[in-house]
Design a protein around this motif. Structure first.
Motif, mmCIF file in Angstrom:
data_model
loop_
_atom_site.group_PDB
_atom_site.id
_atom_site.type_symbol
_atom_site.label_atom_id
_atom_site.label_comp_id
_atom_site.label_asym_id
_atom_site.label_seq_id
_atom_site.Cartn_x
_atom_site.Cartn_y
_atom_site.Cartn_z
ATOM 1 N N PRO A 221 0.805 -1.224 0.000
ATOM 2 C CA PRO A 221 0.000 0.000 0.000
ATOM 3 C C PRO A 221 0.841 1.278 0.000
ATOM 4 O O PRO A 221 0.486 2.256 -0.659
ATOM 5 C CB PRO A 221 -0.818 -0.109 1.296
ATOM 6 C CG PRO A 221 -0.912 -1.585 1.562
ATOM 7 C CD PRO A 221 0.373 -2.176 1.050
ATOM 8 N N ALA A 222 1.975 1.244 0.681
ATOM 9 C CA ALA A 222 2.825 2.448 0.724
ATOM 10 C C ALA A 222 3.394 2.754 -0.660
ATOM 11 O O ALA A 222 3.549 3.921 -1.037
ATOM 12 C CB ALA A 222 3.958 2.258 1.734
ATOM 13 N N LEU A 223 3.688 1.712 -1.423
ATOM 14 C CA LEU A 223 4.225 1.912 -2.769
ATOM 15 C C LEU A 223 3.128 2.482 -3.684
ATOM 16 O O LEU A 223 3.374 3.389 -4.494
ATOM 17 C CB LEU A 223 4.759 0.587 -3.309
ATOM 18 C CG LEU A 223 5.577 0.662 -4.586
ATOM 19 C CD1 LEU A 223 6.824 1.518 -4.391
ATOM 20 C CD2 LEU A 223 5.973 -0.732 -5.074
ATOM 21 N N ALA A 224 1.914 1.966 -3.532
ATOM 22 C CA ALA A 224 0.791 2.488 -4.317
ATOM 23 C C ALA A 224 0.552 3.954 -3.968
ATOM 24 O O ALA A 224 0.355 4.793 -4.860
ATOM 25 C CB ALA A 224 -0.463 1.654 -4.051
ATOM 26 N N ALA A 225 0.609 4.256 -2.684
ATOM 27 C CA ALA A 225 0.397 5.654 -2.255
ATOM 28 C C ALA A 225 1.480 6.545 -2.841
ATOM 29 O O ALA A 225 1.220 7.685 -3.249
ATOM 30 C CB ALA A 225 0.393 5.734 -0.730
ATOM 31 N N SER A 226 2.683 6.008 -2.933
ATOM 32 C CA SER A 226 3.768 6.799 -3.469
ATOM 33 C C SER A 226 3.573 7.047 -4.971
ATOM 34 O O SER A 226 3.832 8.157 -5.471
ATOM 35 C CB SER A 226 5.069 6.080 -3.101
ATOM 36 O OG SER A 226 6.082 6.390 -3.956
ATOM 37 N N ALA A 227 3.067 6.059 -5.707
ATOM 38 C CA ALA A 227 2.769 6.273 -7.135
ATOM 39 C C ALA A 227 1.676 7.342 -7.290
ATOM 40 O O ALA A 227 1.772 8.220 -8.157
ATOM 41 C CB ALA A 227 2.326 4.957 -7.781
ATOM 42 N N GLN A 228 0.672 7.273 -6.442
ATOM 43 C CA GLN A 228 -0.403 8.288 -6.516
ATOM 44 C C GLN A 228 0.147 9.675 -6.224
ATOM 45 O O GLN A 228 -0.198 10.649 -6.893
ATOM 46 C CB GLN A 228 -1.501 7.946 -5.505
ATOM 47 C CG GLN A 228 -2.302 6.713 -5.897
ATOM 48 C CD GLN A 228 -3.342 6.378 -4.845
ATOM 49 O OE1 GLN A 228 -3.051 6.357 -3.642
ATOM 50 N NE2 GLN A 228 -4.559 6.106 -5.280
#
Ligand code: ATP
Ligand code: MG
Ligand code: MG
Length: 370
Positions: A221-228
């Motif tokens: 989830p942290a990686l997804a948040a970083s892409a967003q």
């Protein structure tokens, strides 16, 4: 009701027109193809070349706002339209996205990483040490999509020969990275205070063409948040108005690299049509009209499968859609294109299930039975 205009009448224009009409707008489509997929849903089809002065004048005079659905629209035409009517995204942003050299420079300027690359504007630019970019991919700076205009090269000689083969047009030589995954984030920006970003999609490609998108992406989830976050900061850096898609590479160490951007709704966002509170075409309508972006909540894990002309039968007959009709958690979207050709995007279907893995398993089984 207000008239909205769109440059381009392909499947993205078609889905835009459906959204706009549903939301109570009228739609004018400019596309030279009399069978353009969007034409069936348009109130007015200006069947003319994209640079046709009279058609552009009609758009400017009759539309409350104008947008685009295809990347190679003439940015100057958009700048000209902007003198009379509301145009988003801006011609400047579209021009950046049309040129890999400008695009990568902007991505880096926004503080985001790209693959190591060499900008090649003329033959002198390729007479340097190429080893930092090898093995690599030589990509034409302009007009490439679905992996077209790309050559994989391993040695400096190969790179120089490939550049000559492409006719000496502007290119980038990009280092080939070891990809763990590819993901995309689609952001809708109306102003700095008004931004919304869709859940991150995990994308797999076949022969350089998007095959399947899996949502939520199977990453931390942290990686997804970083892409967003990165997609939003790029939209901010560009002072972008509209829907902006950002493609990323996920590397072995779980770092993110920006691959490229698209100044419009994106194939990897078609899952939003079924699975989000607001879909990406509704967002395009909202942004171009200066309305608040809608909420982007994911209603269910979802997998989108692209339907290329390859799944049509040899004699041109359509695949057996009954299997999709009989799956209550699948939604078929067809783009109304008359001619199926290998590699041509004819439609897609979305499958919703309790988990992304389950949706993927069902989607693959359904595709196999078409
Ligand atoms: P699109 O249809 O998405 O616009 P495109 O023709 O602009 O595609 P890219 O997105 O640049 O092409 O590349 C197509 C695919 O090739 C990528 O999604 C990725 O799978 C692979 N690829 C591109 N560049 C690299 C790279 N530097 N390292 C590894 N793989 C790459
Ligand atoms: Mg591209
Ligand atoms: Mg791409």
């Amino acid at each position: 009701p207000s008239m909205l205009g769109i440059l381009g009448g392909g499947q993205l224009g078609r889905m835009f027109a459906v959204a706009a009409k549903t939301m109570g707008y009228r739609v004018t489509v400019l596309d030279p193809d009399s069978n353009a997929p969007a034409a069936q849903f348009a109130d007015v089809h200006l069947c003319a070349p994209f640079n046709d002065a009279a058609a552009l004048k009609t758009l400017a005079q009759t539309c409350a706002a104008v947008t685009t659905e295809f990347e190679n629209v003439n940015a100057d035409a958009m700048r000209e339209l902007a003198r009379t009517t509301r145009v988003s995204p801006s011609g400047d942003c579209v021009a950046i996205a049309q040129d890999r050299i400008a695009e990568k420079a902007w991505i880096n300027k926004a503080g985001l990483p790209t693959a190591p690359y060499l900008a090649i504007e003329s033959v002198e630019d390729i007479q340097v040490d190429l080893t930092p970019y090898l093995p690599g991919i030589l990509k034409t700076a302009r007009l490439g999509y679905d992996g077209k205009g790309q050559v994989r090269v391993s040695t400096p000689d190969e790179a120089r020969a490939a550049y000559a083969n492409l006719g000496g047009q502007a290119c980038v030589l990009e280092k080939m990275l070891d990809l763990k995954l590819e993901v995309s984030a689609i952001v809708t920006r109306v102003s700095a205070a008004q931004m919304a970003v869709f859940p991150v999609a995990e994308n797999s490609h076949k022969n350089g063409i998007l095959d399947v998108s899996i949502v939520p992406a199977r990453i931390a989830p942290a990686l997804a948040a970083s892409a967003q976050q990165m997609a939003q900061s790029l939209a901010e850096a560009l002072d972008y108005v509209g829907v902006l898609a950002v493609e990323f590479f996920v590397l072995a160490d779980d770092s993110l690299v920006v691959n490229e951007i698209a100044p419009r709704p994106h194939n990897s966002g078609h899952y939003t049509l079924t699975a989000c509170l607001t879909d990406q075409f509704q967002q395009q309508v909202r942004a171009m009209c200066g309305l608040l972006p809608g909420r982007t909540d994911l209603l269910s894990p979802v997998v989108m499968v692209n339907l290329l002309g390859d799944v049509w039968k040899e004699d041109g007959r359509e695949p057996n859609w009954d299997v999709l009709a009989e799956a209550p958690n699948a939604q078929l979207h067809l783009y109304g294109k008359k001619q199926a050709r290998p590699g041509r995007k004819m439609g897609h279907f979305n499958v919703m299930a309790a988990t992304a893995d389950e949706a993927l398993e069902q989607a693959e089984a359904l595709k196999d039975t078409l």
